[in-house]
Design a protein around this motif. Sequence first.
Motif, mmCIF file in Angstrom:
data_model
loop_
_atom_site.group_PDB
_atom_site.id
_atom_site.type_symbol
_atom_site.label_atom_id
_atom_site.label_comp_id
_atom_site.label_asym_id
_atom_site.label_seq_id
_atom_site.Cartn_x
_atom_site.Cartn_y
_atom_site.Cartn_z
ATOM 1 N N TRP A 129 1.025 -1.117 -0.419
ATOM 2 C CA TRP A 129 0.020 -0.167 -0.037
ATOM 3 C C TRP A 129 0.676 0.677 0.373
ATOM 4 O O TRP A 129 0.866 2.069 -0.753
ATOM 5 C CB TRP A 129 -0.897 -0.244 0.989
ATOM 6 N N HIS A 176 0.761 5.346 -1.194
ATOM 7 C CA HIS A 176 -0.060 6.098 -0.165
ATOM 8 C C HIS A 176 0.178 6.230 1.128
ATOM 9 O O HIS A 176 0.690 4.818 1.750
ATOM 10 C CB HIS A 176 -1.561 4.750 0.169
ATOM 11 N N TYR A 177 0.160 6.972 2.250
ATOM 12 C CA TYR A 177 0.415 7.448 3.073
ATOM 13 C C TYR A 177 -0.357 7.707 4.283
ATOM 14 O O TYR A 177 -1.055 8.841 4.483
ATOM 15 C CB TYR A 177 1.771 8.172 3.025
ATOM 16 N N THR A 178 -2.079 7.009 4.005
ATOM 17 C CA THR A 178 -3.281 6.691 4.537
ATOM 18 C C THR A 178 -3.209 5.671 5.580
ATOM 19 O O THR A 178 -2.848 4.596 5.250
ATOM 20 C CB THR A 178 -4.061 7.040 4.010
ATOM 21 N N PRO A 188 -5.774 2.898 5.092
ATOM 22 C CA PRO A 188 -6.851 1.469 4.330
ATOM 23 C C PRO A 188 -7.627 2.001 4.596
ATOM 24 O O PRO A 188 -8.858 1.928 3.887
ATOM 25 C CB PRO A 188 -6.060 0.666 3.912
ATOM 26 N N MET A 193 -8.637 5.975 6.055
ATOM 27 C CA MET A 193 -8.252 7.019 4.830
ATOM 28 C C MET A 193 -8.007 8.010 5.907
ATOM 29 O O MET A 193 -8.038 8.693 5.162
ATOM 30 C CB MET A 193 -9.927 6.915 3.956
ATOM 31 N N GLU A 247 -4.761 10.886 7.249
ATOM 32 C CA GLU A 247 -3.730 10.446 6.779
ATOM 33 C C GLU A 247 -2.523 9.989 7.636
ATOM 34 O O GLU A 247 -3.121 10.204 8.928
ATOM 35 C CB GLU A 247 -3.323 12.044 6.529
#
Length: 451
Positions: A100, A105-107, A109, A112, A114
């Motif tokens: 991921w 993506h730096y959230t 999953p 959601m 940050e």
Amino acid sequence: MPMFQPSKRDGVVVAAFDGSGDGQVLDLDTAVKDGVLGGVGGGVIGAAVGEKLDLKKMIEELDLPEIPSVFICPISLEPMQDPVTLCTGQTYERSNILKWFNLGHYTCPTTMQELWDDSVTPNRTLYHLIYTWFSQKYLLMKKRSEDVQGRVSELLQTLKKAKGQARIQALKELKQVVAARATAMKTVVDEGGVSLISSLLGPFTSHAVGSEAIAVLVNLELDSESKTNLMQPTKISLMVDMLNEGSVETKINCTRLIEKLMEEKEFRAESISSHRLLVGLMRLVKDKRHTNGILPGLSLLRSICLHKQVMGLIVSIGAVSQLVELLPALEPDCLELALFILDTLSSLPEGKAALKDCGNTIPNMVRLLMRISESSTQYALSILWSVCKLAPEECSSVAVEAGLAAKLLLVIQSGCNPVLKQKSSELLKLCSLNYTDTIFISKCKLTRTIL
């Protein structure tokens, strides 16, 4: 949302998550008390870990339908083998969350959110919970497997010595164990159980013993030697007797076993060239009280039809008209088998004649066109062609009055294969010879016959 702050106990992270998505943190005692583990007690953990079992192997071999949701990675929806926790408090399988991140993506999953910290923390306690739960299930499975193998060995030894009712009881128990456990099947084969049980079948075997022995054999993997042994005339004769006189379950098992034997390359058509076998099969197929015998009966009859030496015998027992009359009541899978058999028999002159002489052949075939499947339509069309070609004036008129012309137009206009369309065109042309153009066109109108 508050930051995840794992506590430490003896240098191990002791946080497990309830999988609800709200980031709730549970310690080990709470997880066990609240049933997160499905009844696994804390005292088992040390013993399970001490086994040094491979978690991946356990997960694959167990293939359990229900697993505690806390063990499931939200990304892959598979059990976690290396759980790690993010700063949001959510836990994932390490490889999945790293993929991921690698996608940019730096959230989190799940939420959601940050991430203010992209580091991952091994969730050792959750790992131990997962490992313990699977270990307990795995060791229980292994124990049961060993118990089953031991019991199968005992039953085989009993069969070598026991007679009468004791032999029947041993076979009954063996049948139940084999039907329920794959390991039992393997043990029977590995310990020479197939030849032992086959030896019980012969000209003087009672139906009580024979029916139980066949119920075991039909569930086993039979090698070429075992099949050849079972193809001995005296053994086939016993199966045929029980096909005619046994219970429905026994009849079905005999049918399935004979079909399994026919898969052998060395199988001889003489073994199935039996009037009594075919009559018994047709009785099974026509039994309206026990419809579970129709499919296995038709399946064996289909296999027998592939042997040209026996086809004439099938026609001679009146199977053609009996199958034609059965068609309206059959389920789709059985219907396709019956049509295949009738189509195969129509290649014989006596088969064609039997189809022509049966009053419901043409109406039933017309009704089945474009109804069940393309294969069924192909078989029905082939049968209609054989009959109409045999007696063009008589049968073509009956077919057209039954709505064949309209159905053939549907086939031609459909997306079915070109061969089927060509055959439909040829049959349509054959049927039109007995009519003027005006009358024949009126017969092509779509009416109730397509319902």
